[in-house]
Design a protein around this motif. Structure first.
Motif, PDB file in Angstrom:
ATOM      1  N   TYR A   1       0.810  -1.217   0.000  1.00  0.00           N
ATOM      2  CA  TYR A   1       0.000   0.000   0.000  1.00  0.00           C
ATOM      3  C   TYR A   1       0.841   1.265   0.000  1.00  0.00           C
ATOM      4  O   TYR A   1       0.537   2.217  -0.700  1.00  0.00           O
TER       5      TYR A   1
ATOM      6  N   LYS B   1       0.537   4.142  -3.053  1.00  0.00           N
ATOM      7  CA  LYS B   1       0.167   5.562  -2.966  1.00  0.00           C
ATOM      8  C   LYS B   1       1.048   6.411  -3.862  1.00  0.00           C
ATOM      9  O   LYS B   1       0.587   7.384  -4.448  1.00  0.00           O
TER      10      LYS B   1
ATOM     11  N   PRO C   1      -5.192   6.504  -5.912  1.00  0.00           N
ATOM     12  CA  PRO C   1      -5.067   6.526  -4.453  1.00  0.00           C
ATOM     13  C   PRO C   1      -5.630   7.817  -3.859  1.00  0.00           C
ATOM     14  O   PRO C   1      -5.505   8.888  -4.433  1.00  0.00           O
TER      15      PRO C   1
ATOM     16  N   GLU D   1      -4.917  11.049   2.695  1.00  0.00           N
ATOM     17  CA  GLU D   1      -5.212  10.519   4.033  1.00  0.00           C
ATOM     18  C   GLU D   1      -6.601  10.950   4.495  1.00  0.00           C
ATOM     19  O   GLU D   1      -7.341  10.154   5.076  1.00  0.00           O
TER      20      GLU D   1
ATOM     21  N   VAL E   1      -9.201   8.886   2.656  1.00  0.00           N
ATOM     22  CA  VAL E   1      -9.312   7.539   3.232  1.00  0.00           C
ATOM     23  C   VAL E   1     -10.155   7.597   4.504  1.00  0.00           C
ATOM     24  O   VAL E   1     -11.062   6.779   4.702  1.00  0.00           O
ATOM     25  N   LYS E   2      -9.897   8.571   5.353  1.00  0.00           N
ATOM     26  CA  LYS E   2     -10.671   8.711   6.599  1.00  0.00           C
ATOM     27  C   LYS E   2     -12.141   8.955   6.306  1.00  0.00           C
ATOM     28  O   LYS E   2     -13.022   8.425   6.993  1.00  0.00           O
TER      29      LYS E   2
ATOM     30  N   GLN F   1     -13.755   5.677   5.198  1.00  0.00           N
ATOM     31  CA  GLN F   1     -13.944   4.798   6.349  1.00  0.00           C
ATOM     32  C   GLN F   1     -15.097   5.278   7.228  1.00  0.00           C
ATOM     33  O   GLN F   1     -15.897   4.469   7.712  1.00  0.00           O
TER      34      GLN F   1
ATOM     35  N   ASP G   1      -8.863  -0.947   7.397  1.00  0.00           N
ATOM     36  CA  ASP G   1      -7.980  -1.415   6.326  1.00  0.00           C
ATOM     37  C   ASP G   1      -8.447  -0.976   4.938  1.00  0.00           C
ATOM     38  O   ASP G   1      -7.727  -1.141   3.966  1.00  0.00           O
TER      39      ASP G   1
ATOM     40  N   VAL H   1      -8.879   1.465   2.076  1.00  0.00           N
ATOM     41  CA  VAL H   1      -8.192   2.700   1.695  1.00  0.00           C
ATOM     42  C   VAL H   1      -8.793   3.366   0.462  1.00  0.00           C
ATOM     43  O   VAL H   1      -8.415   4.481   0.108  1.00  0.00           O
ATOM     44  N   ASN H   2      -9.742   2.662  -0.175  1.00  0.00           N
ATOM     45  CA  ASN H   2     -10.375   3.260  -1.344  1.00  0.00           C
ATOM     46  C   ASN H   2     -11.601   2.435  -1.705  1.00  0.00           C
ATOM     47  O   ASN H   2     -11.739   1.282  -1.294  1.00  0.00           O
TER      48      ASN H   2
ATOM     49  N   ARG I   1      -5.712  -2.429   2.369  1.00  0.00           N
ATOM     50  CA  ARG I   1      -4.251  -2.496   2.573  1.00  0.00           C
ATOM     51  C   ARG I   1      -3.888  -3.715   3.361  1.00  0.00           C
ATOM     52  O   ARG I   1      -4.628  -4.313   4.040  1.00  0.00           O
TER      53      ARG I   1
END
Length: 119
Positions: free
Chosen positions: A55, A59, A70, A73, A76-77, A80, A102, A104-105, A119
């Motif tokens: 991972y 990126k 990608p 950050e 990603v948050k 999630q 885990d 990430v996208n 990831r």
């Protein structure tokens, strides 16, 4: 008569080109940050999982086979957080031993299914 046929064929071919461009734009829009995040909060369809073996390297240097760009950050948050809002999706991911932290996208396909990048 030949000129009319040629003009008609050119018009048909160019309309296909515009239709393809429109479809590509829709794909980019539906996978953009806010749109995919909104989709994830209510998503209840089939999904696929793609594991990113490296991972950190992914990126910086995405593989050609990985069609999803990608995310930052914060992106990603946000993905999630959107998944966590959807308890049913969290349960389905957990059933496949996937932790939300885990993911990430996510990328939505034209058929409505989603591929989660892990990831």
């Amino acid at each position: 008569m030949n000129r009319v046929t040629n003009f008609t064929m050119a018009a048909i071919i160019s309309s296909f080109a515009f239709a393809g461009a429109s479809y590509a734009e829709d794909s980019v829009v539906m996978n953009g940050g806010p749109q995919i995040e909104k989709t994830l909060t209510t998503f209840n369809k089939a999904f696929d999982v793609k594991y990113l073996n490296d991972y950190q390297n992914q990126k910086d240097q995405p593989d050609a086979q990985d069609t999803a760009i990608p995310r930052s950050e914060d992106g990603v948050k946000n993905i999630q957080a959107s998944i966590r809002e959807n308890k049913r999706l969290v349960e389905k991911l957990a059933a496949k031993d996937i932790k939300v932290d885990d993911v990430v996208n996510a990328q939505q396909a034209a058929d409505g299914s989603i591929t989660f990048f892990i990831r």
